[in-house]
Design a protein around this motif. Structure first.
Motif, PDB file in Angstrom:
ATOM      1  N   LYS A  49       0.830  -1.193   0.000  1.00  0.00           N
ATOM      2  CA  LYS A  49       0.000   0.000   0.000  1.00  0.00           C
ATOM      3  C   LYS A  49       0.876   1.259   0.000  1.00  0.00           C
ATOM      4  O   LYS A  49       2.068   1.190   0.300  1.00  0.00           O
ATOM      5  N   GLU A  51       1.234   3.779   2.020  1.00  0.00           N
ATOM      6  CA  GLU A  51       1.947   4.072   3.263  1.00  0.00           C
ATOM      7  C   GLU A  51       3.077   3.065   3.508  1.00  0.00           C
ATOM      8  O   GLU A  51       4.114   3.405   4.086  1.00  0.00           O
ATOM      9  N   GLY A  52       2.893   1.811   3.052  1.00  0.00           N
ATOM     10  CA  GLY A  52       3.942   0.809   3.168  1.00  0.00           C
ATOM     11  C   GLY A  52       5.126   1.149   2.282  1.00  0.00           C
ATOM     12  O   GLY A  52       6.284   1.007   2.687  1.00  0.00           O
ATOM     13  N   ALA A  55       6.984   3.979   3.901  1.00  0.00           N
ATOM     14  CA  ALA A  55       7.770   3.507   5.054  1.00  0.00           C
ATOM     15  C   ALA A  55       9.041   2.809   4.596  1.00  0.00           C
ATOM     16  O   ALA A  55      10.117   3.002   5.180  1.00  0.00           O
ATOM     17  N   ASN A  88       3.355  10.535   4.828  1.00  0.00           N
ATOM     18  CA  ASN A  88       2.155   9.803   5.286  1.00  0.00           C
ATOM     19  C   ASN A  88       2.420   8.308   5.486  1.00  0.00           C
ATOM     20  O   ASN A  88       1.509   7.490   5.410  1.00  0.00           O
ATOM     21  N   ALA A  89       3.690   7.964   5.747  1.00  0.00           N
ATOM     22  CA  ALA A  89       4.021   6.573   6.049  1.00  0.00           C
ATOM     23  C   ALA A  89       3.401   6.167   7.384  1.00  0.00           C
ATOM     24  O   ALA A  89       2.956   5.028   7.555  1.00  0.00           O
ATOM     25  N   TRP A  90       3.384   7.107   8.299  1.00  0.00           N
ATOM     26  CA  TRP A  90       2.799   6.880   9.615  1.00  0.00           C
ATOM     27  C   TRP A  90       2.313   8.231  10.119  1.00  0.00           C
ATOM     28  O   TRP A  90       2.918   9.261   9.829  1.00  0.00           O
ATOM     29  N   ALA A 358       6.983   1.574  11.672  1.00  0.00           N
ATOM     30  CA  ALA A 358       6.194   1.962  10.499  1.00  0.00           C
ATOM     31  C   ALA A 358       6.183   0.833   9.465  1.00  0.00           C
ATOM     32  O   ALA A 358       5.166   0.561   8.824  1.00  0.00           O
ATOM     33  N   LYS A 361       3.677  -1.692  10.926  1.00  0.00           N
ATOM     34  CA  LYS A 361       2.284  -1.244  10.988  1.00  0.00           C
ATOM     35  C   LYS A 361       1.655  -1.073   9.606  1.00  0.00           C
ATOM     36  O   LYS A 361       0.446  -1.257   9.445  1.00  0.00           O
ATOM     37  N   THR A 362       2.467  -0.699   8.621  1.00  0.00           N
ATOM     38  CA  THR A 362       1.921  -0.460   7.282  1.00  0.00           C
ATOM     39  C   THR A 362       1.831  -1.730   6.447  1.00  0.00           C
ATOM     40  O   THR A 362       1.326  -1.699   5.319  1.00  0.00           O
TER      41      THR A 362
END
Length: 502
Positions: A49, A51-52, A55, A88-90, A358, A361-362
């Motif tokens: 995704k 955000e992934g 990160a 906007n990674a986290w 991050a 979580k992503t």
């Protein structure tokens, strides 16, 4: 005299130019790595995704900066955290909230306990005892600490708690040898050896960390097979012992201690210092009692529910110990100025931990693992080929994780499902195949020794300031590589002998 001075100036100038070039290369590599991933790597709803991807881009950029060190570590921490937020990674609240994570508080408490050891001279007494009895050479002192780490692995079921316990002793021992942080090879090797023996000894003992127990539970739920303490110990401990011995000699080659042997005069002075300390005074006894209380809480965590009706985790136990050290009338630290906490390295820990979290979580970290395994061809496949691929992924996947628990939670179901899919292809018993692949994978969970943010003990020892990120990376990659070869040999021989191989 002038010629010698001129040569020194020329040498310093050359060194300065090389340092500037390294900084330029480091910053350039960080920007290029970040840009390549952030711009070119595709995203999808079912895969990586946005955000992934962000990160992962920030992690690779930070990695380049950690290794090349063009800026102080605390500056890199700020850059990393800002990049996570802006891409906007986290989200900002989560990034800044890392300062409240238990690992950060554990480090603060560990340094309060360390300060108590320094103020009361209890740490000096313990370190002098080690040096005068076992550490009359630098090699002997390091070996003694490695052995202690192995012994307490059987007693304290937490790598974090053991690191917090050993750090003050290691720092005091380094001070006795006049080791200067960032300059002394002895201090560097002492901390790296402590960190590695902490992690690698854990891989040989089922109860030394909760991640090991989780791995066994995954196997039991998937197959119904029970992996016993003795089975784990017999299979994994020989690899741990042999690898750490090899790692010790590798460390001596990479970072030869500047002091090979304590002179007879220095040893006599140390023995005199030990004698001059005399019997333990009231403050030392207080400090010892506080450490024993903390140690008791660390050792007995599996019985906490019965004793206290709640679990007291290693961080809370360390906080109780730190509070007792500071408490007026009870504690041994009279003023806050006596507490020595390296806040610059604490900030580095926050930034490094944030980017690692991050990735978790992503979903970027599990995406990478699943992507690699899904590309393994099952055409003309043999067990050993699959075993070699899976073990490589398991051993080196720690680079993108910050938690052993998260890593085993992702690896275990993936490897178990892969083993069950593979069983018909190899005409193998599914239960035996799951054990043959998954149990060795479980043995690698604690081999997270290449970067500071990959585990709490890594951060604790890195906070001592005695070694740089690239020192740990170089030594860690070599030892992990040796470990990988050890696991390959074991897969062909030892694991079959003890009944867990195919």
């Amino acid at each position: 005299m002038l010629k010698g001075g001129s040569r020194k100036m020329q040498k310093d100038k050359t060194k300065g130019k090389e340092g500037n070039l390294t900084k330029i290369i480091g910053v350039t590599a960080a920007i290029v790595l970040f840009a390549l991933v952030y711009v070119l790597v595709p995203v999808s709803e079912s895969g990586l995704k946005p955000e992934g991807k962000a990160a992962l881009a920030v992690f690779l950029g930070a990695f380049a900066l950690w290794v090349s060190e063009p800026f102080p570590t605390y500056v890199v921490a700020f850059v990393t955290m800002i990049a996570l937020i802006l891409t906007n990674a986290w989200d900002q609240k989560s990034v800044l909230g890392v300062f409240g994570y238990d690992v950060i508080w554990l480090m603060v408490c560990a340094f309060i306990l360390n300060s108590a050891m320094q103020v009361t001279k209890l740490g000096k007494r313990i370190a002098l005892a080690i040096v005068t009895r076992f550490g009359q050479t630098a090699k002997g002192a390091i070996l003694a600490m490695i052995v202690v780490n192995f012994v307490i692995s059987f007693l304290i079921p937490s790598t974090t708690a053991r690191a917090a316990l050993m750090l003050p002793i290691a720092i005091t021992l380094a001070n006795i040898y006049n080791a200067i942080p960032g300059e002394s090879n002895f201090g560097k090797l002492l901390m790296l050896a402590n960190m590695q023996s902490n992690e690698i000894s854990t891989s040989g003992i089922l109860t030394a960390t909760s991640a090991n127990i989780m791995a066994v539970n995954f196997i039991k739920e998937a197959t119904g097979a029970q992996i016993y303490y003795s089975t784990w110990l017999i299979a994994a401990m020989p690899i741990s012992i042999v690898t750490i011995i090899i790692g010790y000699f590798v460390g001596l080659k990479l970072f030869p201690p500047e002091i090979e042997k304590v002179s007879s005069e220095a040893l006599a002075n140390m023995e005199k210092e030990m004698k001059d300390l005399g019997p333990m005074d009231a403050n030392e006894k207080k400090a010892l009692i506080i450490f024993l209380i903390t140690l008791f809480l660390w050792c007995t965590d599996r019985w906490h529910m019965a004793m206290f009706h709640r679990l007291i985790n290693p961080t809370l136990a360390a906080m109780i110990g730190a509070t007792l050290c500071l408490l007026p009338g009870i504690g041994v630290i009279k003023k806050w100025g006596d507490v020595k906490i390296p806040w610059d390295l604490m900030l580095f820990s926050c930034g490094a931990y944030a980017v690692g979290m991050a990735l978790d979580k992503t979903g970027a970290a599990p995406f990478i693992i699943n992507s690699i395994l899904s590309r393994v061809s099952l055409v003309n496949v043999t067990f050993f080929k699959i075993y070699a691929i899976v073990m490589f992924i398991a051993l080196f996947s720690h680079i993108i994780f910050t938690s052993k628990i998260v890593r085993i939670t992702i690896l275990a179901p993936t490897v178990i499902a892969f083993a069950k899919e593979l069983a018909p292809v190899l005409n193998a018993d599914p239960t035996k195949l799951v054990i043959a692949l998954m149990l060795p994978v479980a043995f690698t969970i604690c081999w997270c020794i290449t970067l500071p943010p990959q585990s709490k003990p890594n951060l604790i020892y890195y906070s001592s300031g005695f070694y740089k990120v690239r020192d740990q990376l170089l030594h860690g990659l070599i030892i992990d590589g040796i470990g990988y070869l050890m696991f390959l040999v074991a897969g062909l021989t030892w694991f079959k002998i003890v009944g867990i191989g195919i």
